[in-house]
Enzyme design. Structure first.
Site, PDB file in Angstrom:
ATOM      1  N   CYS A   1       0.800  -1.231   0.000  1.00 23.77           N
ATOM      2  CA  CYS A   1       0.000   0.000   0.000  1.00 23.77           C
ATOM      3  C   CYS A   1       0.830   1.277   0.000  1.00 23.77           C
ATOM      4  O   CYS A   1       0.516   2.228  -0.718  1.00 23.77           O
ATOM      5  CB  CYS A   1      -0.993  -0.004   1.155  1.00 23.77           C
ATOM      6  SG  CYS A   1      -0.246   0.134   2.804  1.00 23.77           S
TER       7      CYS A   1
ATOM      8  N   HIS B   1      -2.866   1.417   6.787  1.00 24.72           N
ATOM      9  CA  HIS B   1      -3.081   1.413   5.337  1.00 24.72           C
ATOM     10  C   HIS B   1      -2.765   2.812   4.833  1.00 24.72           C
ATOM     11  O   HIS B   1      -3.011   3.809   5.518  1.00 24.72           O
ATOM     12  CB  HIS B   1      -4.519   1.030   5.000  1.00 24.72           C
ATOM     13  CG  HIS B   1      -4.770   0.923   3.523  1.00 24.72           C
ATOM     14  ND1 HIS B   1      -3.948   0.231   2.672  1.00 24.72           N
ATOM     15  CD2 HIS B   1      -5.746   1.466   2.734  1.00 24.72           C
ATOM     16  CE1 HIS B   1      -4.404   0.321   1.432  1.00 24.72           C
ATOM     17  NE2 HIS B   1      -5.481   1.070   1.440  1.00 24.72           N
TER      18      HIS B   1
ATOM     19  N   ASP C   1      -7.371   5.805  -3.583  1.00 24.78           N
ATOM     20  CA  ASP C   1      -6.557   4.690  -3.090  1.00 24.78           C
ATOM     21  C   ASP C   1      -6.162   3.784  -4.253  1.00 24.78           C
ATOM     22  O   ASP C   1      -7.005   3.080  -4.808  1.00 24.78           O
ATOM     23  CB  ASP C   1      -7.354   3.902  -2.045  1.00 24.78           C
ATOM     24  CG  ASP C   1      -6.514   2.856  -1.344  1.00 24.78           C
ATOM     25  OD1 ASP C   1      -5.364   2.635  -1.760  1.00 24.78           O
ATOM     26  OD2 ASP C   1      -7.011   2.261  -0.366  1.00 24.78           O
TER      27      ASP C   1
ATOM     28  N   ASN D   1     -13.946   4.473   9.949  1.00 24.15           N
ATOM     29  CA  ASN D   1     -14.992   4.671  10.962  1.00 24.15           C
ATOM     30  C   ASN D   1     -15.884   3.460  11.187  1.00 24.15           C
ATOM     31  O   ASN D   1     -16.931   3.579  11.830  1.00 24.15           O
ATOM     32  CB  ASN D   1     -15.867   5.867  10.573  1.00 24.15           C
ATOM     33  CG  ASN D   1     -16.333   6.652  11.784  1.00 24.15           C
ATOM     34  OD1 ASN D   1     -15.884   6.415  12.899  1.00 24.15           O
ATOM     35  ND2 ASN D   1     -17.242   7.576  11.574  1.00 24.15           N
TER      36      ASN D   1
ATOM     37  N   ASP E   1     -17.384   0.081  12.838  1.00 23.29           N
ATOM     38  CA  ASP E   1     -17.404  -0.543  14.159  1.00 23.29           C
ATOM     39  C   ASP E   1     -16.907  -1.978  14.033  1.00 23.29           C
ATOM     40  O   ASP E   1     -17.018  -2.606  12.969  1.00 23.29           O
ATOM     41  CB  ASP E   1     -18.821  -0.540  14.742  1.00 23.29           C
ATOM     42  CG  ASP E   1     -19.212   0.826  15.293  1.00 23.29           C
ATOM     43  OD1 ASP E   1     -18.352   1.727  15.306  1.00 23.29           O
ATOM     44  OD2 ASP E   1     -20.378   0.991  15.697  1.00 23.29           O
TER      45      ASP E   1
ATOM     46  N   GLU F   1     -13.877  10.261  18.400  1.00 27.66           N
ATOM     47  CA  GLU F   1     -14.501   8.970  18.693  1.00 27.66           C
ATOM     48  C   GLU F   1     -15.388   9.055  19.927  1.00 27.66           C
ATOM     49  O   GLU F   1     -14.997   9.602  20.963  1.00 27.66           O
ATOM     50  CB  GLU F   1     -13.423   7.898  18.917  1.00 27.66           C
ATOM     51  CG  GLU F   1     -12.737   7.442  17.637  1.00 27.66           C
ATOM     52  CD  GLU F   1     -13.648   6.586  16.772  1.00 27.66           C
ATOM     53  OE1 GLU F   1     -14.819   6.405  17.124  1.00 27.66           O
ATOM     54  OE2 GLU F   1     -13.170   6.113  15.726  1.00 27.66           O
TER      55      GLU F   1
ATOM     56  N   GLU G   1     -19.993  11.964  16.094  1.00 25.10           N
ATOM     57  CA  GLU G   1     -19.438  10.776  15.448  1.00 25.10           C
ATOM     58  C   GLU G   1     -20.454   9.651  15.403  1.00 25.10           C
ATOM     59  O   GLU G   1     -20.623   8.972  14.384  1.00 25.10           O
ATOM     60  CB  GLU G   1     -18.169  10.335  16.186  1.00 25.10           C
ATOM     61  CG  GLU G   1     -17.392   9.218  15.507  1.00 25.10           C
ATOM     62  CD  GLU G   1     -17.751   7.836  16.029  1.00 25.10           C
ATOM     63  OE1 GLU G   1     -17.435   6.843  15.353  1.00 25.10           O
ATOM     64  OE2 GLU G   1     -18.367   7.764  17.106  1.00 25.10           O
TER      65      GLU G   1
ATOM     66  N   ILE H   1      -3.279  -7.618  28.054  1.00 22.51           N
ATOM     67  CA  ILE H   1      -1.954  -8.126  27.686  1.00 22.51           C
ATOM     68  C   ILE H   1      -0.900  -7.097  28.078  1.00 22.51           C
ATOM     69  O   ILE H   1      -1.051  -5.898  27.815  1.00 22.51           O
ATOM     70  CB  ILE H   1      -1.883  -8.409  26.173  1.00 22.51           C
ATOM     71  CG1 ILE H   1      -2.833  -9.541  25.797  1.00 22.51           C
ATOM     72  CG2 ILE H   1      -0.453  -8.752  25.745  1.00 22.51           C
ATOM     73  CD1 ILE H   1      -2.951  -9.773  24.299  1.00 22.51           C
TER      74      ILE H   1
ATOM     75  N   MET I   1      11.721  -4.292  23.070  1.00 29.28           N
ATOM     76  CA  MET I   1      11.625  -5.548  22.325  1.00 29.28           C
ATOM     77  C   MET I   1      12.332  -5.394  20.981  1.00 29.28           C
ATOM     78  O   MET I   1      11.742  -5.021  19.967  1.00 29.28           O
ATOM     79  CB  MET I   1      10.153  -5.925  22.141  1.00 29.28           C
ATOM     80  CG  MET I   1       9.473  -6.275  23.462  1.00 29.28           C
ATOM     81  SD  MET I   1       7.731  -6.695  23.277  1.00 29.28           S
ATOM     82  CE  MET I   1       7.064  -5.094  22.893  1.00 29.28           C
TER      83      MET I   1
ATOM     84  N   GLU J   1      -6.255 -10.881  40.336  1.00 30.77           N
ATOM     85  CA  GLU J   1      -5.791 -11.090  38.964  1.00 30.77           C
ATOM     86  C   GLU J   1      -4.920 -12.335  38.899  1.00 30.77           C
ATOM     87  O   GLU J   1      -4.172 -12.637  39.820  1.00 30.77           O
ATOM     88  CB  GLU J   1      -4.980  -9.879  38.479  1.00 30.77           C
ATOM     89  CG  GLU J   1      -4.462 -10.014  37.046  1.00 30.77           C
ATOM     90  CD  GLU J   1      -3.468  -8.931  36.668  1.00 30.77           C
ATOM     91  OE1 GLU J   1      -3.736  -8.190  35.712  1.00 30.77           O
ATOM     92  OE2 GLU J   1      -2.406  -8.843  37.330  1.00 30.77           O
TER      93      GLU J   1
END
Length: 681
Positions: A273, A329, A352, A392, A394, A441, A446, A472, A478, A533
Site C-alpha cells: 500500500c 493502510h 486509493d 470509521n 465498528d 470517537e 461521530e 496483555i 523488544m 488477577e
C-alpha cells in the site's frame, strides 16, 4: 490583405517561462507550462519583414493535443491576436521590436484545458509554420484552475517537494519512512503522461479520454486505477506474501526506479500500500495536482459493505471470517474542486491505488471528498462507503461454537481509524489529520454520523458490562533478535470466584492483518478470586519467532478467556512491532555540487546469528542521479557491526535527503535518512 511575415525561428524562452510557471525543476530541455497563465514565445523574423501592425496581422494560432484532436472536444483550439490576453480562454497578444526584428507573443491557455503534450502552429493566410511543442499541466497557482491552492507553503509541500515521509507501524508505534518522490527527475513527466495513454479508457476512446483530462477528478481516478496492474498494464504488481522474485516492497526507496522500470518493461514486481500510494503521489504532483500521502492506523477492510467489521473465531481462537483491520493502510489525498457535488465538497479528496475492491468494474478507489467521509454522505462519488468504513467502521468479535451458534463476546467503536497521519507542511514532523476524516470517537457527532451512514444496519448490543477483564502486558525494549516475555492478565471484578479457561498465543502477522505462522501457544485453567488477577506468561524466543516473522517485524498476541460457568468469552489482542537496529550515517567531506562525497554507514547486527548477503543502498534526489547505489559487504557475524563506505557526486545545489537501506537474508529493509544541504562550488 493581411501581412505575412517570414519567420526565421521560434524561441520558446524556456528559462523565463519555467520560472514564472514554477516548472524550472523539470529542466530546460523543453517548454513545460501550467494552464490558465500566459507564457511567452519570441518569433525571430527574417530581414525585411516590415513593420508589425496588429490590425493587419493575419495570425491564427492552433494548439492540439492527443492523437485525434477535435474542436468539439477542446483538444484542438484556434485563436487569433488581441490587444491583450484573457484568463478564461485560449488567447494571444503580440508586441514588435523593430530593432531586434522580433515579435514577442504572449499566449494564455484556458484554465479548463486538457493537460498533456501540445503542438503549436501559426497560420498566416494558409501558410502554416510549426512553432514547436509544449507540455501543459494543472496550475495550483491559478485561481480559476480546479486545483488552485492559495497557500504558498502548501503548494511548496504538495506540488514541489520531491521527498517526504510515509508513516507505518501501529497506532502505538508510528514510524516515519523517508521516500523520494522524484517527480522532476529526467523522463518522469513523460512516463506519467504515458501512464495516462496506457489506461484502457484512452485505448477505447482516445478523443474522449484526452478531452476528459481537463478534469482533475477524472485524472485522479485514472491514476488510482493505473498505479496497480490488476485490470490493465498498470505500474505495480501487488504482493502481500513471500517474495521469491522481483523486488520486495520494503526495498524501494523512491518512485523513480519503479516508474522507469514500468516504462521499459511493463508492470513492476512488487508493491504494497505505501508503495502504491507514494507512486500515485509522484504522478499527481508531476501533473500539477497537489497531493499528500496519508496513513490510517487501524484501517478496516469491509468486504460486505455493511460498515461493520465482523471478526468471527472458532472456539480455539482461530479467525474464520474475511473482514479485517489492517495495522495501517496508506493512500493519497488530492486537492481539487468538486463541481459535480457542490462547493461544500471542495478540498482534499481521498483516492486509493492499492487494489482492494472493484469500483465500476475496475480496481480503483475514489476520489471521495473528506467532507463526505466525515459527514457520512455516502452517496457522494466516488467509493465513499468503502473509505468511510476504512476510518470509521465498528468492530464486533464473535465466536462460532461447535454447535454452529454465533455469540458476540466483544466489540469496539473506537479501534478503527486512529492517528490518521501525513507529513507536516514544511517539516519532517508527523501531522495528525484524523479530525479531517471523522468527529472525535464516541462524540455525539461521530455516533450520529455513523448511524446516518449505516442507515438501518444497526449494531445489536448484547449483554451487560463484563465482570472479567483481560489485558496483555508487553516487555520493554523488544528488539528483533532478543528473547522476551509477555503476559496475559485476567482480572475478576465480580463478587464471586471465577473458573476460566485462558488461552494465550503468538503468531506472525502482516501489516494488512494477514495472519502468518504460529509462534507460541500456552493455555491453562485458572481460578480467579473476587477482586484479584491471575497471569499467564508466554516466552518469545528468537529461534522460534525469527523464522516466522515477515519483514514487517510484527507479532500478534491474542488472549481468549472462557468463563466455564456462564460460557461467556473475553478477548484481548495486541500487535508487537519489534524494534530494529539503527543505521548510523556520517558524511565525511563537505558537501559541494559536482564533488565526491563519502557516506560512512554502520549497523549493529542484533541477531544471535550470522547475517548473509548484506548490503547498504543509498539514493537521493540530486545526489545519486536518480538511481540507487548499492554496496555489497557479504556476511556479518552475530552482535557485530556491518560497515560500508559509499561515494556519490551531488548534481544540484540545495536541500535534499539521502536515504539509506540495509538488507540481508535475516534483517531486511532497515531504513534511515539524513537531511543534506549541497553547497555551490
Amino acid at each position: 490583405m493581411s501581412q505575412v511575415f517570414d519567420i526565421e525561428r521560434c524561441d520558446v524562452d524556456i528559462k523565463s517561462n519555467s520560472c514564472s510557471h514554477h516548472t524550472e525543476l523539470y529542466g530546460e530541455e523543453r517548454l513545460i507550462v501550467r494552464r490558465g497563465q500566459p507564457f511567452n514565445i519570441i518569433l525571430h523574423l527574417k530581414p525585411g519583414s516590415g513593420e508589425f501592425k496588429l490590425e493587419a496581422a493575419g495570425f491564427t494560432f492552433t494548439v492540439e493535443t492527443g492523437p485525434l484532436p477535435r474542436k468539439e472536444s477542446d483538444t484542438k483550439v484556434s485563436f487569433g491576436l488581441r490587444e491583450s490576453t484573457v484568463d478564461t480562454e485560449w488567447s494571444a497578444s503580440a508586441t514588435h521590436d523593430p530593432s531586434g526584428n522580433t515579435l514577442s507573443v504572449s499566449i494564455s491557455s484556458s484554465p479548463n484545458s486538457p493537460i498533456g503534450l501540445y503542438s503549436l502552429t501559426l497560420d498566416q493566410e494558409g501558410q502554416k509554420t510549426s512553432l514547436g511543442e509544449f507540455i501543459l499541466l494543472f496550475n495550483a497557482w491559478c485561481p480559476r484552475d480546479a486545483v488552485y491552492m492559495k497557500s504558498k507553503t502548501k503548494k511548496q509541500e504538495y506540488i514541489l517537494a520531491q521527498h517526504g515521509q510515509v508513516y507505518r507501524g501501529t497506532y502505538k508505534r508510528i514510524k516515519g519512512t523517508c521516500w523520494n518522490f522524484g517527480q522532476f527527475d529526467p523522463s518522469i513527466l513523460d512516463i506519467c503522461l504515458s501512464i495516462l495513454d496506457a489506461n484502457p479508457k484512452f485505448v477505447a476512446d482516445a478523443d474522449k479520454d484526452c478531452s476528459a483530462r481537463r478534469n482533475p477528478i477524472y485524472v485522479t481516478r485514472v491514476i488510482s486505477a493505473m498505479i496497480n496492474s490488476n485490470d490493465d498494464n498498470g505500474v505495480l504488481v501487488g504482493n502481500w506474501g513471500e517474495v521469491t522474485d522481483g523486488v520486495h516492497p520494503g526495498q524501494w526507496m523512491g518512485s523513480g526506479d519503479i516508474l522507469r522500470q514500468w516504462a521499459e518493461s511493463g508492470p513492476v514486481c512488487y508493491g504494497q500500500c505505501w508503495v502504491f500510494a507514494a507512486v500515485a503521489c509522484t504522478v499527481s504532483r508531476a501533473l500539477g495536482i497537489p497531493c499528500r500521502v496519508v496513513t490510517n492506523f487501524g484501517s478496516a477492510h469491509d468486504t460486505d459493505a455493511n460498515l461493520i467489521i465482523e471478526n468471527v473465531y472458532d472456539e480455539d481462537g482461530e479467525k474464520i471470517s474475511n473482514d479485517s483491520v489492517w495495522n495501517f493502510h496508506v493512500w493519497v489525498d488530492s486537492w481539487m474542486t468538486r463541481p459535480d457535488l457542490g462547493s461544500e465538497f471542495d478540498g482534499w479528496q481521498t483516492s486509493d491505488p492499492t487494489p482492494q475492491e472493484r469500483s465500476d468494474g475496475v480496481f480503483c478507489c475514489g476520489p471521495a471528498p473528506l467532507k463526505a467521509i466525515k459527514e457520512g454522505e455516502l452517496t457522494k462519488k466516488y467509493d465513499a462507503p468503502f473509505i468511510f468504513a476504512e476510518v470509521n467502521a465498528d468492530v464486533v468479535d464473535l465466536v462460532q461454537t461447535s454447535s454452529g451458534k454465533t455469540i458476540k463476546f466483544a466489540g469496539s467503536t473506537t479501534s478503527v481509524g486512529r492517528f490518521i497521519s501525513t507529513k507536516a507542511v514544511g517539516s519532517d514532523e508527523r501531522r495528525d489529520i484524523t479530525h479531517q476524516y471523522k468527529y472525535p470517537e464516541g462524540s455525539k457527532e461521530e455516533r450520529k454520523v455513523f448511524e446516518k451512514a449505516q442507515h438501518n444496519n444497526k449494531l445489536q448490543q448484547q449483554g451487560e458490562e463484563p465482570g472479567l477483564r483481560l489485558k496483555i502486558k508487553l516487555a520493554d525494549n523488544m528488539i528483533v533478535g532478543e528473547n522476551f516475555d509477555v503476559s496475559a492478565g485476567l482480572t475478576n471484578n465480580c463478587t464471586v470466584a471465577k473458573t476460566c479457561t485462558l488461552m494465550f498465543m503468538a503468531r506472525a502477522v502482516g501489516y494488512n492483518g494477514r495472519r502468518g505462522q504460529g509462534i507460541e501457544f500456552v493455555s491453562d485453567i485458572v481460578e480467579v478470586p473476587p477482586g484479584e488477577e491471575r497471569r499467564l506468561s508466554l516466552g518469545l524466543v528468537y529461534k522460534h519467532y525469527g523464522p516466522a516473522i515477515t519483514s514487517d517485524r510484527l507479532i500478534q498476541l491474542s488472549a481468549i478467556a472462557t468463563d466455564k460457568q456462564t460460557r461467556d468469552y473475553f478477548k484481548a489482542e495486541k500487535t508487537i512491532v519489534l524494534d530494529e537496529p539503527e543505521i548510523k550515517i556520517e558524511l565525511v567531506e563537505e558537501i559541494k555540487v559536482k564533488q565526491s562525497v563519502t557516506a560512512e554507514l554502520t549497523l549493529l547486527n542484533t541477531l544471535p546469528e550470522r547475517l548473509r548477503d548484506c548490503s547498504f543502498t543509498i539514493e537521493g534526489v540530486g545526489l545519486t542521479e536518480g538511481k540507487p547505489i548499492t554496496e555489497k559487504i557479504g556476511a556479518v557475524d552475530a552482535k557485530q557491526e556491518a560497515k560500508a563506505s559509499i561515494s556519490f557526486i551531488p548534481t544540484s545545489v540545495g536541500s535534499s535527503v539521502l536515504l539509506v537501506i540495509f538488507d540481508s537474508d535475516k534483517l531486511k529493509n532497515i531504513r534511515s535518512f539524513i537531511n543534506v544541504v549541497v553547497k555551490d562550488e
